[in-house]
Enzyme design. Structure first.
Site, PDB file in Angstrom:
ATOM      1  N   HIS A  53      10.033  34.569  53.427  1.00  0.00           N
ATOM      2  CA  HIS A  53      11.177  35.141  54.520  1.00  0.00           C
ATOM      3  C   HIS A  53      11.813  36.347  55.133  1.00  0.00           C
ATOM      4  CE1 HIS A  53      12.714  30.651  55.034  1.00  0.00           C
ATOM      5  NE2 HIS A  53      12.298  30.195  53.496  1.00  0.00           N
TER       6      HIS A  53
ATOM      7  N   LYS B 269      24.156  36.917  65.523  1.00  0.00           N
ATOM      8  CA  LYS B 269      23.476  36.887  64.010  1.00  0.00           C
ATOM      9  C   LYS B 269      24.366  37.082  63.298  1.00  0.00           C
ATOM     10  CE  LYS B 269      20.052  38.414  66.810  1.00  0.00           C
ATOM     11  NZ  LYS B 269      18.713  37.714  66.306  1.00  0.00           N
ATOM     12  N   ARG B 270      23.885  37.640  61.589  1.00  0.00           N
ATOM     13  CA  ARG B 270      24.267  38.394  60.768  1.00  0.00           C
ATOM     14  C   ARG B 270      23.904  39.830  61.710  1.00  0.00           C
ATOM     15  NH1 ARG B 270      25.661  36.119  56.032  1.00  0.00           N
ATOM     16  NH2 ARG B 270      25.870  38.614  55.209  1.00  0.00           N
TER      17      ARG B 270
ATOM     18  N   LYS C 283      18.284  44.638  62.779  1.00  0.00           N
ATOM     19  CA  LYS C 283      18.943  43.650  64.366  1.00  0.00           C
ATOM     20  C   LYS C 283      19.066  44.498  65.468  1.00  0.00           C
ATOM     21  CE  LYS C 283      19.493  39.654  60.921  1.00  0.00           C
ATOM     22  NZ  LYS C 283      18.174  38.736  61.644  1.00  0.00           N
TER      23      LYS C 283
HETATM   24  C1  CR1 Z   1      14.576  35.703  58.112  1.00  0.00           C
HETATM   25  O1  CR1 Z   1      15.277  36.748  58.350  1.00  0.00           O
HETATM   26  C2  CR1 Z   1      13.851  34.036  59.344  1.00  0.00           C
HETATM   27  C3  CR1 Z   1      14.974  32.931  58.641  1.00  0.00           C
HETATM   28  C4  CR1 Z   1      14.558  31.170  58.837  1.00  0.00           C
HETATM   29  C5  CR1 Z   1      15.602  35.153  56.971  1.00  0.00           C
HETATM   30  C6  CR1 Z   1      15.074  34.861  59.926  1.00  0.00           C
HETATM   31  O2  CR1 Z   1      13.913  35.771  60.895  1.00  0.00           O
HETATM   32  O3  CR1 Z   1      14.149  32.995  61.200  1.00  0.00           O
HETATM   33  O4  CR1 Z   1      15.054  33.491  57.347  1.00  0.00           O
HETATM   34  N1  CR1 Z   1      15.090  35.753  55.769  1.00  0.00           N
HETATM   35  O5  CR1 Z   1      13.103  31.783  58.311  1.00  0.00           O
HETATM   36  C7  CR1 Z   1      15.705  35.649  54.725  1.00  0.00           C
HETATM   37  O6  CR1 Z   1      16.924  35.546  54.991  1.00  0.00           O
HETATM   38  C8  CR1 Z   1      16.392  36.463  52.247  1.00  0.00           C
HETATM   39  O7  CR1 Z   1      15.285  35.815  54.197  1.00  0.00           O
END
Ligand code: CR1
Length: 839
Positions: A374, A565-566, A571
């Protein structure tokens, strides 16, 4: 009377069971019954929360019948089951979702109103399970919804954190973290199953022995044992009987007291053991991507993975299947590397406990596991110091050595005389202090590896996992993320749902590609006008909420420009702020400037230890403080920071957006899923060529997407040439003015030191290339402002965005996982007695 006659007369009475009946009369009776017998209250003293509990239990009763039949069917038919292993889940409030899925929203509303109550205020009582940080946990929840809706047998395994992600408050512009005591008033959705407790070992040492067959074996003598208690939550599918299980583990001491210690009078010492055990599942680590390399975190990971795998093996054997066919009956998806220890744990269980030979165990393991990556952020890649790892999991360290040795033997044959390659592929990172690479363990132990958007998968293959791609190209696939249209459209945007359904029917709810039928309506002026009316009403709802909670008056005709978002430097919330300040400066210089009014809305939590992210929140609120009250601005710009961005609050935000900010540095955001939720609800996107933005832009077509910024390749080149952010600052007067204004203390009551770290970071390093993308972003925002003036064309573009977003349903994503990675099929659930789910 013949038996047929009796049945006929009986049926004509429509006798409904109080636990399963779906008419509003039966529901009303059932709610009153649950209020009395579960909450122990009578109406005069019942609180709204008591009513929420009564309604929740009433709905849960209707799920239980489906749930039990689901479990029974899977057991009898011995079907292959998907096991989703995830350290995080963000399901959001359950009640309303279950009403939507069961098709009983109206009946329950009527039942509640007949008792003189209002359903919305009852729904508002629910405390959401905040068992995740952001996209990764919410993705797991969307996938659970789609698995159930598509009738795919599935179990989601995770951790029942006593405290989920902290609640965020804003005090004097700063984030303050409050403990999330979500279980305080009880959780009606879970059923504890203490009889299915399993034991998990930690620490200690191993010793070899010879078994009856004369084979060499290893025994693990742990230092500590913790019990895992499963808590099950039903996950309903949309208008199907299938109800899957989300099974979350809670840690408990095996005995409430250490009796030996108790006998010698050490009462406190005895209770100690209980506290230590229960600490394991006490709290979620609130870090999104950079991992926190704490021992407790590894303990949490191993704990839930061991519980889950032991549970799966038990289910398998209870079904009467031989251990050798485990991988034919279960496929285990690793949601990032958090559960990757599962590879070593399954090997341990098969070899040490079920006494299989290594090679057989390894075949089963490799075929059972699959791994989703991810993130590309280097700071998020999990590695554990060998010492820490070995002292906590001595047997797993041996197993990992063995896996590594066999793996590297294979690599050596392929890459003759290439020690660098071996070092790069090894499960152990050498040099300095040795560490275990969890992503490598996941890759070696899995039959499939996937990224979460096309660009992300390509970058994985070229970068972080390149050596594995060269070795096993066939293991790699891309599965672009998706989101469930049930929660992210039907539930959160009833107005738009109704308008769309009136025109194209309701098949889109489970076949989102049917949104295509909206294409031609984009050309219909009357439809566009209705669409605009809906959007305006939804924006008014959010404005009312903000008025009530923050005392800020918003103009619902302004552009609702939202970034939710976070908070993370990659970001680039601070790039958004630079645009706000640039607009502010323009109006200050030219008070008669004709700019379309804009409302900038931010939402998002910062990891408690991430100072820069917290400073970005302070910057947003400080800029808002000045801009919102400056009479020269004449309310043309408003800046709002909505506290406590979670699933519940996000549901008010997505429908109300005109513009969705997806402005990460290209190559950094693996996929994003908020981008999909905004688009689905008719926002236009301003974004970079990053993550799933690229595919969204392809789907909606370039004219309907505001693109800006460097590509991921540009960024690599820029950095290779030695990126100097100061050059952009020195040559761009508007950029310089914006940054200087922050540095001057203008937004911080003259305190120049406050934002100094942020300004320094931008001018001296700017690792996320804000300065390089600034002008392109501003130009693009100017186009947005222009475009918004023509409401009719804007609306047409919004409709086209929705019409073309069908691909980003989690149903599509789950179908791809089923076809390409899991090789599982749907199984329908039939209810013999009682009532069938509404068709
Ligand atoms: C990513 O940053 C993605 C989500 C779900 C996050 C985001 O871009 O949409 O996963 N990754 O796939 C994450 O949390 C630990 O990594």
């Amino acid at each position: 009377l013949s038996p047929e006659h009796i049945t006929e007369i009986y049926d004509s009475f429509h006798i409904e069971d109080d636990r399963t009946g779906l008419s509003s009369e039966t529901l009303q009776r059932a709610i009153a019954d649950n209020l009395y017998y579960i909450q122990g209250k009578f109406p005069e003293i019942a609180t709204l929360y008591d009513y929420y509990m009564a309604v929740a239990y009433t709905v849960r009763d209707r799920l239980l019948h489906r749930w039990i039949n689901t479990v029974k069917t899977y057991r009898e038919q011995d079907v292959k089951v998907v096991c989703y292993l995830s350290a995080e889940y963000l399901p959001g409030p359950h009640l309303e979702n279950n009403l939507v899925n069961l098709g009983i929203y109206d009946q329950v509303q009527q039942a509640v109103e007949s008792s003189g109550l209002d359903l919305r205020s009852i729904l508002a009582q629910e405390e959401e399970p905040g068992l995740g940080n952001g996209g990764l946990g919410r993705l797991a929840a969307c996938y659970m919804d789609s698995l159930a809706t598509l009738e795919i047998p599935a179990i989601g395994y995770g951790i029942r954190y006593e405290y989920g992600i902290f609640d965020q408050e804003i005090r004097e512009g700063w984030q303050v973290e409050i403990t999330d005591k979500w279980l305080r008033l009880g959780n009606p959705w879970e059923i504890p199953r203490p009889e299915n407790a399993v034991e998990v070992k930690f620490g200690g040492y191993t010793e070899p022995y010879t078994d009856d067959q004369g084979d060499y074996r290893v025994r693990w003598i742990p230092h500590q044992v913790v019990n895992g208690i499963p808590y099950d939550t039903p996950i309903s599918g949309y208008r199907v009987n299938t109800t899957s299980t989300m099974r979350l583990w809670k840690a408990e001491a095996p005995e409430s007291f250490d009796f030996q210690a108790f006998n010698v009078g050490d009462y406190y010492g005895a209770v100690d053991a209980k506290i230590i055990s229960e600490n394991l599942t006490k709290v979620l680590y609130p870090n999104d991507e950079p991992i926190q390399g704490k021992q407790l975190r590894l303990e949490q990971q191993y704990f839930f993975v061991s519980c889950s795998l032991q549970n799966l093996l038990k289910i398998h054997l209870l079904r009467g299947d031989p251990i050798e066919t485990f991988h034919e009956k279960f496929v285990i998806q690793l949601n990032d590397t958090h559960p990757a220890i599962g590879v070593a744990e399954l090997m341990r269980l098969l070899v040490d406990e079920y006494l299989l030979h290594w090679q057989k165990a390894w075949d089963i393991t490799q075929q059972a596991f699959a791994y989703t990556n991810h993130t590309l952020l280097p700071e998020a890649l999990e590695t554990w110091p060998l010492n820490l790892f070995g002292s906590l999991l001595p047997r797993h360290l041996e197993i990992i050595y063995e896996i590594n040795q066999r793996f590297l033997d294979q690599v050596r044959l392929k890459y003759l005389g290439n020690p660098d390659k071996l070092a790069r592929l090894s499960l152990i990172e050498e040099g300095g202090s040795k560490r275990i690479r969890m992503a490598h363990l996941a890759c070696v132990g899995s039959h499939a590896i996937n990224g979460v958007a096309a660009l992300h998968t390509e970058l994985l293959k070229e970068g972080v996992l390149k050596d594995f791609y060269d070795l096993w190209p066939h293991k790699f696939t891309n599965i672009t993320n998706g989101v469930t249209p049930r929660r992210w459209m039907v539930l959160i945007n009833p107005r738009l749902t109704q308008l769309i359904t009136r025109e194209i029917g309701e098949t889109w709810i489970t076949q989102l590609e049917d949104f295509k039928r909206l294409e031609s309506l984009a050309e219909d002026p009357a439809f566009r006008q209705e669409w605009r009316r809906v959007k305006r009403a939804v924006k008014q709802d959010l404005a009312d909420y903000i008025q009530a909670h923050q005392g800020l008056t918003l103009n619902p005709d302004s552009i609702f420009d939202i970034q939710a978002k976070r908070i993370h430097e990659y970001k680039r919330q601070h790039l958004n702020v630079l645009h706000i300040i640039t607009l502010y400066n323009r109006i200050k210089h030219n008070p008669r400037l004709a700019v379309p009014p804009r409302t900038f809305i931010f939402g998002g939590k910062a990891a408690p230890g991430y100072q820069m992210a917290k400073l970005i929140i302070k910057l947003i609120t400080s800029v808002g403080e000045v801009v919102n009250h400056d009479p020269d601005i004449c309310d043309l710009i408003k800046v709002v920071f909505l506290p406590d961005f979670n699933v519940t609050n996000s549901q008010r935000i997505y429908p109300a957006a005109d513009l969705s900010e997806q402005i990460s540095t290209a190559g950094k955001e693996a996929s994003g899923t908020g981008n999909m939720k905004f688009s689905m609800n008719g926002a236009l996107t301003i974004g970079t060529l990053d993550g799933a933005n690229i595919e969204i832009r392809e789907a909606v077509e370039a004219d309907n997407f505001f693109l800006f910024g460097h590509t991921s390749e540009d960024i690599v080149d820029l950095k290779a040439q030695g990126y100097v952010p100061k050059t952009f600052y020195n040559t761009n007067p508007a950029l310089k003015e914006a940054i200087d204004l922050i540095a001057s203390g203008y937004f911080s009551h003259g305190n120049r030191a406050l934002f100094q770290p942020l300004v320094d970071q931008l001018l001296q390093a700017d690792p996320y290339c804000l300065l390089a993308d600034y002008q392109s972003y501003i130009d693009c925002q100017d186009q947005v402002g222009q475009a918004f003036q023509d409401q009719d064309t804007w609306t047409k573009t919004a409709i086209l965005n929705v019409a073309r977003i069908g691909r980003f349903s989690s149903d599509r994503a789950i179908r791809e996982y089923c076809r390409e990675i899991w090789w599982v099929n749907p199984v329908s659930i039939h209810l013999e007695e009682y009532q069938q789910a509404k068709a």
